[in-house]
Design an enzyme around this catalytic site. Structure first.
Site, PDB file in Angstrom:
ATOM      1  N   HIS A   1       0.835  -1.198   0.000  1.00 19.77           N
ATOM      2  CA  HIS A   1       0.000   0.000   0.000  1.00 19.77           C
ATOM      3  C   HIS A   1       0.875   1.255   0.000  1.00 19.77           C
ATOM      4  O   HIS A   1       0.720   2.146  -0.838  1.00 19.77           O
ATOM      5  CB  HIS A   1      -0.916  -0.045   1.227  1.00 19.77           C
ATOM      6  CG  HIS A   1      -1.779   1.156   1.409  1.00 19.77           C
ATOM      7  ND1 HIS A   1      -3.122   1.146   1.139  1.00 19.77           N
ATOM      8  CD2 HIS A   1      -1.492   2.414   1.833  1.00 19.77           C
ATOM      9  CE1 HIS A   1      -3.632   2.345   1.390  1.00 19.77           C
ATOM     10  NE2 HIS A   1      -2.655   3.135   1.822  1.00 19.77           N
ATOM     11  N   GLU A   2       1.810   1.303   0.950  1.00 21.47           N
ATOM     12  CA  GLU A   2       2.647   2.504   1.042  1.00 21.47           C
ATOM     13  C   GLU A   2       3.537   2.662  -0.190  1.00 21.47           C
ATOM     14  O   GLU A   2       3.720   3.760  -0.702  1.00 21.47           O
ATOM     15  CB  GLU A   2       3.512   2.466   2.312  1.00 21.47           C
ATOM     16  CG  GLU A   2       2.727   2.383   3.619  1.00 21.47           C
ATOM     17  CD  GLU A   2       1.752   3.534   3.822  1.00 21.47           C
ATOM     18  OE1 GLU A   2       1.919   4.591   3.192  1.00 21.47           O
ATOM     19  OE2 GLU A   2       0.794   3.365   4.609  1.00 21.47           O
TER      20      GLU A   2
ATOM     21  N   HIS B   1       1.696   4.109  -3.081  1.00 16.72           N
ATOM     22  CA  HIS B   1       1.611   5.579  -3.039  1.00 16.72           C
ATOM     23  C   HIS B   1       2.864   6.173  -3.685  1.00 16.72           C
ATOM     24  O   HIS B   1       2.787   7.116  -4.462  1.00 16.72           O
ATOM     25  CB  HIS B   1       1.541   6.069  -1.588  1.00 16.72           C
ATOM     26  CG  HIS B   1       0.190   5.961  -0.950  1.00 16.72           C
ATOM     27  ND1 HIS B   1      -0.987   6.264  -1.616  1.00 16.72           N
ATOM     28  CD2 HIS B   1      -0.175   5.619   0.312  1.00 16.72           C
ATOM     29  CE1 HIS B   1      -2.009   6.095  -0.778  1.00 16.72           C
ATOM     30  NE2 HIS B   1      -1.546   5.690   0.373  1.00 16.72           N
TER      31      HIS B   1
ATOM     32  N   HIS C   1      -5.525   6.739  -2.887  1.00 15.11           N
ATOM     33  CA  HIS C   1      -6.450   5.761  -2.323  1.00 15.11           C
ATOM     34  C   HIS C   1      -7.574   5.516  -3.320  1.00 15.11           C
ATOM     35  O   HIS C   1      -8.059   6.450  -3.963  1.00 15.11           O
ATOM     36  CB  HIS C   1      -7.026   6.273  -1.001  1.00 15.11           C
ATOM     37  CG  HIS C   1      -6.013   6.305   0.101  1.00 15.11           C
ATOM     38  ND1 HIS C   1      -5.885   7.325   0.989  1.00 15.11           N
ATOM     39  CD2 HIS C   1      -5.061   5.387   0.423  1.00 15.11           C
ATOM     40  CE1 HIS C   1      -4.904   7.054   1.831  1.00 15.11           C
ATOM     41  NE2 HIS C   1      -4.376   5.886   1.505  1.00 15.11           N
TER      42      HIS C   1
ATOM     43  N   TYR D   1      -9.602   2.044   1.446  1.00 11.92           N
ATOM     44  CA  TYR D   1      -9.829   2.040   2.889  1.00 11.92           C
ATOM     45  C   TYR D   1     -10.836   0.958   3.246  1.00 11.92           C
ATOM     46  O   TYR D   1     -11.685   0.588   2.429  1.00 11.92           O
ATOM     47  CB  TYR D   1     -10.451   3.372   3.322  1.00 11.92           C
ATOM     48  CG  TYR D   1      -9.477   4.490   3.642  1.00 11.92           C
ATOM     49  CD1 TYR D   1      -8.112   4.370   3.438  1.00 11.92           C
ATOM     50  CD2 TYR D   1      -9.957   5.684   4.164  1.00 11.92           C
ATOM     51  CE1 TYR D   1      -7.257   5.409   3.738  1.00 11.92           C
ATOM     52  CE2 TYR D   1      -9.100   6.741   4.462  1.00 11.92           C
ATOM     53  CZ  TYR D   1      -7.752   6.599   4.245  1.00 11.92           C
ATOM     54  OH  TYR D   1      -6.915   7.629   4.541  1.00 11.92           O
TER      55      TYR D   1
HETATM   56 ZN   LIG Z   1      -2.596   5.182   2.075  1.00  6.66          ZN
END
Ligand SMILES: [Zn+2]
Length: 351
Positions: free
Chosen positions: A127-128, A131, A137, A180
């Site tokens: 996830h990170e 980015h 997101h 999320y």
């Molecule tokens: Zn995030």
């Protein structure tokens, strides 16, 4: 000093909270956005920002140089299986304790935070890192209101705004590792902050790893001409492109089989690849893990059989299929399923 290779990249990062520490910038230039994204002002949508993408090297791979803080133990470092040493690159990712990332390439050294208890699981690391590759997101996509309802009255913190994103012509993905969860940042236990439309029970917020669409989006954003997919179900099948018609020349495909528990059993039902010495022309290769750095379960294999079957020792298996510029054949078809096994991987070499 490490480097991640994308364009077909299964990286296993571990990142979590971050410090504002990068080249040519000051804290005042940075805004915290949506909890774990650090932005430089004016660069809100990396997907719409060509200069925020990592460059592709001559071999067609996108390599993101990474340097890991000495705060991490050797064991933790070993989790970053697909990283290769950074040498002298000016732009690189610096992994330190935390749980955040910048959004796309910002230039110079850019921190990504990874930390135990929430930000060091494989999915959270991906996830990170996603980015840092330039992805927002999923629920911040420009078209998100067609797919989810944001329940503003239940939101305690975080930024649930939309971004003028470039959606790459690919669908909204509830199963994205960038989405999320339904209850994230909720002010009241049991009250959701995000509700999928029209079916509110669609699962969101998984952190098992990149979804199939996450991979497709990385490949599309970075114009990677490679076929790759994730097979997340405990039972399934797949075959070479065009099967049973001849597969294309000059292709390189990867399938990542990833299940939740138990071991993966892979059985070929049909197999017909160009024969060559050492299988250097067209071949199948199977890895016991989620990257090409994982131990090899089945080394380069070609010809017309016998039909291989392999068992992974864990819950991930990577299958590589490469073809050269000449000669083609009908290819292969596999089935895979999860099983509890008490035997060692079997590799077909003796008959
Ligand atoms: Zn995030």
């Amino acid at each position: 000093m490490i480097e991640i290779v994308y364009c077909f990249v299964w990286f296993i990062p571990f990142f979590s909270e971050i410090t504002y520490d990068f080249f040519n910038s000051t804290k005042s230039e940075i805004a915290v956005h949506e909890g774990d994204i650090l932005l430089r002002r004016g660069q809100r949508s990396a997907i719409n920002c060509e200069s925020c993408l990592w460059p592709k090297s001559q071999d067609g791979l996108v390599k993101v140089p990474v340097n890991i803080s000495s705060d991490f133990s050797l064991t933790e470092r070993s989790w970053i299986a697909d990283f290769v040493n950074r040498t002298t690159e000016t732009d690189y990712v610096y992994v330190e304790r935390g749980c955040w990332s910048y959004f796309g390439k910002i230039g110079g050294r850019q921190a990504v935070g990874l930390m135990k208890n929430g930000c060091m699981d494989k999915g959270a690391i991906q996830h990170e890192m996603n980015h840092a590759l330039g992805f927002i997101h999923e629920q911040a996509r420009s078209d998100r209101d067609k797919f989810v309802k944001i329940v503003w009255e239940h939101i305690m913190a975080g930024n649930f705004g939309k971004v003028k994103s470039k959606n790459l012509g690919l669908p909204y993905d509830y199963s994205s590792v960038m989405h999320y969860g339904a209850y994230d940042f909720s002010s009241t236990p049991g009250k959701p902050t995000i509700v999928p439309i029209p079916n509110p029970s669609v699962p969101i917020g998984q952190r098992e790893g990149l979804s199939n669409l996450d991979v497709a989006k990385i490949n599309k954003l970075y114009k990677c001409n490679c076929c790759s997919s994730v097979l997340p179900k405990p039972k399934g099948s797949f075959s070479s492109v065009n099967y049973p018609s001849p597969y294309p020349n000059n292709s390189n495909c990867l399938w990542l089989i990833r299940i939740r528990r138990s071991k993966i059993f892979l059985q070929f039902e049909a197999f017909d690849l160009q024969t060559s010495s050492d299988c250097s022309s067209d071949y199948i290769k199977v890895y016991n893990g989620n990257s090409k750095n994982s131990p090899v379960l089945l080394d380069k294999y070609c010809g017309k059989g016998p039909l291989p079957s392999v068992v992974a020792s864990g819950s991930t298996m990577l299958v590589e299929f490469a073809t050269d510029e000449t000669v083609t054949a009908t290819g292969f078809r596999h089935v895979h399923q999860s099983r509890f096994f008490h035997v060692f991987p079997y590799i077909p070499s003796g008959y």
